[in-house]
Motif scaffolding. Sequence first.
Motif, short mmCIF file in Angstrom:
data_model
loop_
_atom_site.label_atom_id
_atom_site.label_comp_id
_atom_site.label_asym_id
_atom_site.label_seq_id
_atom_site.Cartn_x
_atom_site.Cartn_y
_atom_site.Cartn_z
N GLY A 38 24.32 48.71 33.08
CA GLY A 38 22.93 48.95 33.43
C GLY A 38 22.75 49.65 34.77
N ILE A 39 23.86 50.04 35.41
CA ILE A 39 23.80 50.74 36.68
C ILE A 39 24.84 51.86 36.70
CG2 ILE A 39 22.94 48.77 38.00
CD1 ILE A 39 25.81 48.31 39.00
N SER A 40 24.70 52.74 37.67
CA SER A 40 25.67 53.80 37.86
C SER A 40 26.84 53.28 38.69
CB SER A 40 25.01 54.98 38.60
OG SER A 40 25.97 55.93 39.02
N VAL A 41 27.99 53.94 38.58
CA VAL A 41 29.11 53.60 39.46
C VAL A 41 28.71 53.79 40.91
CG1 VAL A 41 31.48 54.22 40.11
CG2 VAL A 41 30.82 54.19 37.70
N MET A 42 27.79 54.71 41.17
CA MET A 42 27.31 54.93 42.54
C MET A 42 26.60 53.71 43.10
SD MET A 42 25.74 58.75 42.56
CE MET A 42 26.70 60.21 42.15
N GLU A 43 26.09 52.86 42.23
CA GLU A 43 25.33 51.69 42.65
C GLU A 43 26.13 50.39 42.58
OE1 GLU A 43 21.01 52.47 40.86
OE2 GLU A 43 22.60 52.81 39.37
N MET A 44 27.38 50.50 42.25
CA MET A 44 28.21 49.34 41.93
C MET A 44 28.92 48.79 43.16
SD MET A 44 31.19 49.43 39.06
CE MET A 44 30.02 49.88 37.77
N SER A 45 28.97 47.48 43.29
CA SER A 45 29.71 46.86 44.38
C SER A 45 31.20 47.16 44.24
CB SER A 45 29.51 45.35 44.38
OG SER A 45 30.44 44.73 45.26
N HIS A 46 31.83 47.53 45.35
CA HIS A 46 33.26 47.78 45.32
C HIS A 46 34.06 46.48 45.15
CE1 HIS A 46 32.33 46.86 49.47
NE2 HIS A 46 33.61 46.71 49.77
N ARG A 47 33.39 45.34 45.27
CA ARG A 47 34.05 44.04 45.07
C ARG A 47 33.86 43.51 43.65
NH1 ARG A 47 37.30 44.01 49.48
NH2 ARG A 47 36.10 44.34 51.41
N SER A 48 33.13 44.24 42.82
CA SER A 48 32.83 43.76 41.48
C SER A 48 34.02 43.89 40.55
CB SER A 48 31.64 44.53 40.89
OG SER A 48 32.00 45.88 40.66
N ALA A 49 34.00 43.12 39.48
CA ALA A 49 35.07 43.20 38.47
C ALA A 49 35.08 44.57 37.80
CB ALA A 49 34.88 42.10 37.43
N ASP A 50 33.89 45.16 37.61
CA ASP A 50 33.83 46.47 36.95
C ASP A 50 34.50 47.54 37.80
OD1 ASP A 50 32.17 46.02 34.47
OD2 ASP A 50 30.80 45.22 35.98
N PHE A 51 34.26 47.52 39.11
CA PHE A 51 34.91 48.54 39.94
C PHE A 51 36.40 48.25 40.09
CE2 PHE A 51 36.44 50.54 43.80
CZ PHE A 51 36.14 51.86 43.49
N THR A 52 36.76 46.99 40.15
CA THR A 52 38.19 46.65 40.21
C THR A 52 38.93 47.23 39.02
OG1 THR A 52 37.76 44.60 41.43
CG2 THR A 52 39.85 44.74 40.25
N GLU A 53 38.29 47.19 37.86
CA GLU A 53 38.90 47.78 36.66
C GLU A 53 39.02 49.29 36.79
OE1 GLU A 53 40.66 48.39 33.02
OE2 GLU A 53 40.43 46.53 34.16
N ILE A 54 37.99 49.95 37.34
CA ILE A 54 38.04 51.39 37.56
C ILE A 54 39.19 51.75 38.49
CG2 ILE A 54 36.84 53.33 38.67
CD1 ILE A 54 34.20 52.08 37.66
N LEU A 55 39.32 51.02 39.59
CA LEU A 55 40.36 51.29 40.58
C LEU A 55 41.75 51.04 40.00
CD1 LEU A 55 41.26 51.86 43.51
CD2 LEU A 55 40.86 49.43 44.01
#
Length: 376
Positions: A38-55
Amino acid sequence: MAHLPHGRKLNFAAGPSALPLDVLQKAQSEMLNFNGTGISVMEMSHRSADFTEILTQAINNLQDLLDIPSNYKVLFVQGGGTGQFAAVAMNLMRLKPNHSADYFVTGTWSQKAAKEAEKYGKVNYVLPHTKQFKGVPHVNHWNLDNDASYIYYCANETVHGVEFQEPPSHNPDIPIVADMSSNILSKELDISKYGVIYFGAQKNVGPAGVTVVIIREDLLGRAMPSTPAVLDYKILAANNSLYNTPPCYGIYMCGLVFEWLKTHGGIETTAEKSNLKSSALYDIIDNSNEFYHCAVDKEHRSRMNVTFRIGGSNGNENLEKKFLEEAQNLHMIQLKGHRSVGGIRASLYNAVPVEHALKLADFMKDFQRRFGEPEA
């Protein structure tokens, strides 16, 4: 020439440079709502599980593409290649007591790196001083120091179009550091030969704003006490590149490019295409009876940045201006040479399709036919 989809151009920019159309379209489709969040990667917390998966996925894919050994860390940092000019010296200059390093200066970027390193220790210039960067002098002219903390070189100089085809031979006990900002992922690499490889993303990997560092683990923890935390490789590695807020969207885009490369044949394919693209242009240059002139020695010519003058070795500014104008009318953009050297520069990074290079080659042949000297 037919118009390209979406009003796109044939982009030969040296950086920030072309990105794969497939990658841009995927990023576009995920811009407002990434993976159902429901949000863009630009709006995503770098500590979130979703960004951890991207990284994590980006790191894993890069490790697969380059076959990175397990004793190396992959870091995503900020500050560009210029930031790494300082970071390398601050982290590695004190590996040995005399606090010195060997620098191969073969163009603008290695020259700037050496000047920056002088702030943190002694720089030994391996090659004779020159203002004309045309290649790499023979090993007989090298001045290597066996007490150097590390050896530094720029694998591909974008301004002058000089590329090392192989890493310079050296004492294997001294770690080698390579700036591969403009030719990473364009040919096979033996990572184990290097202590550190770094590359700004904006040429072969992604958008400007993110830099990747690949470092051997035994070189961590050697930084000068005055090294800022955001430049200290040990701190960055210990925090998985998350010591501070990283360039999240840039990392996401790099991850998409890594996926794209894997699905399109990997480095074996990019190497083959790089050779095809650059050879198409160099063949025309070499058979143009000096209408097109490349100053770089053949054995050190860049596959990524083909630099040349038109109308002889010193260039004819009127012809070069005409060439750029006609190219622009054919939707070929950003072919003007670097402001410090002039002339023409065609950058042929991984995202530039072979057919785009061939269209430029056809234009070059036609331009010479119309404006070159008649044969005797």
